[in-house]
Structures are given as structure tokens and as C-alpha cells.
Design an enzyme around this catalytic site. Structure first.
Site, PDB file in Angstrom:
ATOM      1  N   LYS A  46      41.426  40.622  63.152  1.00  0.00           N
ATOM      2  CA  LYS A  46      40.409  40.979  62.148  1.00  0.00           C
ATOM      3  C   LYS A  46      38.997  40.622  62.618  1.00  0.00           C
ATOM      4  O   LYS A  46      38.100  40.397  61.808  1.00  0.00           O
ATOM      5  CB  LYS A  46      40.697  40.319  60.797  1.00  0.00           C
ATOM      6  CG  LYS A  46      42.075  40.606  60.230  1.00  0.00           C
ATOM      7  CD  LYS A  46      42.451  42.074  60.287  1.00  0.00           C
ATOM      8  CE  LYS A  46      41.547  42.955  59.451  1.00  0.00           C
ATOM      9  NZ  LYS A  46      41.882  44.413  59.608  1.00  0.00           N
ATOM     10  N   GLY A  47      38.822  40.613  63.932  1.00  0.00           N
ATOM     11  CA  GLY A  47      37.484  40.348  64.477  1.00  0.00           C
ATOM     12  C   GLY A  47      36.765  41.610  64.912  1.00  0.00           C
ATOM     13  O   GLY A  47      35.586  41.575  65.241  1.00  0.00           O
ATOM     14  N   THR A  66      38.747  44.053  67.046  1.00  0.00           N
ATOM     15  CA  THR A  66      39.359  44.415  68.328  1.00  0.00           C
ATOM     16  C   THR A  66      39.597  45.912  68.451  1.00  0.00           C
ATOM     17  O   THR A  66      39.391  46.492  69.523  1.00  0.00           O
ATOM     18  CB  THR A  66      40.693  43.668  68.543  1.00  0.00           C
ATOM     19  OG1 THR A  66      41.584  43.961  67.467  1.00  0.00           O
ATOM     20  CG2 THR A  66      40.456  42.161  68.615  1.00  0.00           C
TER      21      THR A  66
END
Length: 301
Positions: A58-59, A61
Site C-alpha cells: 500500500k505504498g 508499488t
């Protein structure tokens, strides 16, 4: 006679099977279709990745991989392989792993992304055993917002599978205290996970992408990635356009336009402000430790 020829044709096609990426559906007439095997493009082969997007979940990617895939000298793996963080996959060996990579030309680099690698205790050592000089990409966002996004993904997945859900406050707080055993919170301990990676790789081999900046203004972050990977500058501002409906940038490449899957960018639930502040305060020390480790700071609240 026609039916006999079709039967023989189908038998031949089934005999010479190929990876799904080189199978094309052929219309043989009313009610008849067959899968035609296509050869890999001449001059291509499969390689272990030259670079891996290791996280964080959840960054951003998927956005990073999709945007990087614009570059003509990048061959991106289609799926998350989970080779280095899942024991059952790692036991299958490097040949199995390499076969899951895309075909690429000699001038291209292969890039794989599995967000679970960053928080895996085993992945750094295993990746180093494969290639100690590999270049790693790590995309991070505000760790508090990442926790809420993590919850949101699980929340919608459970709804779609008709499973019970809980309010985020019930997961973040237990008996009046922050529930630091909640996995979504633990994934935002960036300093803890980064220390593990720095035991196996020098900081110079890990490029950190600012996920919050990537969403607001993709090009500068992607240009930094190009330089880190020693790629010629090919990604341009014309490759992106802001989609007002979705609220984020979409991709324009080779005459086609595409946005991330509809599951990306889902609205976050409203979180009790006291609980949210409790989470931010707790993560603040982890953030400061992380800044010291990577020798840079971020605009995280």
C-alpha cells in the site's frame, strides 16, 4: 473432412503448448476456437530480475511498476511472485523463479515487484544470495496513511468475499492502548524493516521513492529512478494525464491510455481523530529512526 482437419489442427496445437503470454485465440468458424502457440520474439530470453521493487504494501508499488513499464528498456513481470518471502515458492528454486519473468531483449532490464519483501525477515538474505549487486526500489508513503490504506484494502476484500468486517478503531486500539500487534501497524515500522535490509545491502543499492510525491507529480520521481537504474531518460510528462474522476494520474503510452485498477485509490474511511493522533504519535519515533538510517527526511505528519 472439414471436421477431421479441425480435429487434427486442435491436436497439434495442444501438443506444442507454450506459456500463456504467447498463446493467441484463433476463430475457426461457428462455435470453434483454438489457442495458437506463438514463438517468443526473436532475440529475447528470460532473466532473473536486474531490479526488484521490494515494497512497501500500500505504498504505491503497482503505480511505480506501471509507470516504470513505460520505459522501452524495462521488462516488467506481470504478477507478484512472492519468491523470496514465501517458503513454499523459494523451495521451488531459482529456475522456477526465472521462468516467471517476462521475455526481454538484451538491452532491457527485468523488474519484479512483490510488496511483501520489505517486511519479510528472510527476503533480504535470499535476494542477496541470488545477486549481491542487485538494485532495489522501495516506495514509501506517510506511514499513518499507509495503515489506513492497508485496512481499506482488507475491508473491501472481506466485503467482496462476504466475510465480517470491523471498524478500523477496533483494530487500532485494544483496551485503550494502541494495538501494536495489528499487522497493518507493524508494516509501518519502516525503521525496523530497513535495519534488516541494511544488514545485507548498502544504502547505495536501495533507492527510496517518495510515494506521496509520485501520486502528486510522477515525473520527477521516475526520473530519479531512471538515473538510479542507469536507464536513458525516456519517460516524459506527456506520458501522464490527471484523471479528474479517479483523482490521480493515469498513463499514456504508445497511443494507449490506461489507469490503475479500480481497486486503487479507494476512499479511506473516516477515522476517529483521537485514535488517528494516537497512531501518528506512536509512529513518530519510528519515523525519526528511519530518517537517520536513510540519511533523508520525508513530509510525514
Amino acid at each position: 473432412m472439414a471436421c477431421l482437419l479441425v480435429s487434427v489442427f486442435l491436436l497439434v496445437l495442444q501438443t506444442y503448448a507454450a506459456p500463456s503470454e504467447f498463446v493467441q485465440s484463433l476463430d475457426l468458424g461457428p462455435g470453434l476456437t483454438a489457442n495458437v502457440t506463438l514463438s517468443p520474439p526473436p532475440g529475447t530470453s528470460k532473466h532473473a530480475p536486474h531490479s526488484i521493487i521490494i515494497g512497501v504494501r500500500k505504498g504505491g508499488t503497482r503505480a511505480l511498476l506501471e509507470m516504470l513499464d513505460i520505459h522501452p528498456e524495462v521488462a516488467a513481470a506481470a504478477t507478484e511472485v512472492h519468491f523470496f518471502d514465501w517458503d513454499e515458492n523459494y523451495a521451488k528454486g531459482f529456475d522456477w523463479y526465472r521462468e516467471l519473468m517476462p521475455y526481454s531483449y538484451p538491452h532491457q532490464i527485468t523488474v519484479e515487484k512483490t510488496p511483501g519483501y520489505f517486511t519479510s525477515s528472510l527476503a533480504p538474505e535470499r535476494i542477496r544470495a541470488m545477486n549481491s549487486s542487485i538494485k532495489l526500489l522501495l516506495i514509501l508513503r506517510d506511514p499513518t496513511e499507509r495503515v489506513v490504506s492497508d485496512y481499506t484494502q482488507v475491508y473491501f476484500n472481506r466485503l467482496e468475499n462476504h466475510k465480517p468486517v470491523q471498524a478500523i478503531e477496533n483494530l487500532l486500539v485494544r483496551s485503550g492502548a494502541l494495538n501494536t500487534r495489528y499487522k497493518a501497524i507493524q508494516r509501518s515500522f519502516y525503521d525496523v524493516h530497513m535495519r534488516n535490509w541494511l544488514r545485507h545491502f548498502p544504502l547505495e543499492q536501495i533507492h527510496i521513492v517518495d510515494g506521496d510525491t509520485l501520486i502528486r507529480d510522477p515525473l520527477p520521481e521516475l526520473q530519479k529512478v531512471e538515473r538510479f537504474l542507469n536507464l536513458p531518460p525516456r519517460i516524459m510528462s506527456s506520458n501522464f494525464y490527471f484523471n479528474q474522476t479517479k483523482g490521480f494520474f493515469c498513463i499514456r503510452s504508445e497511443g494507449r491510455e490506461r489507469c490503475l485498477h479500480e481497486s486503487k485509490g479507494r476512499p479511506h474511511p473516516a477515522v476517529n481523530s483521537t485514535v488517528l493522533q494516537q497512531l501518528r504519535s506512536y509512529l513518530r519515533e519510528h519515523n525519526r529512526n528511519f530518517y537517520r538510517l536513510v540519511k533523508r527526511s520525508f513530509d510525514w505528519q
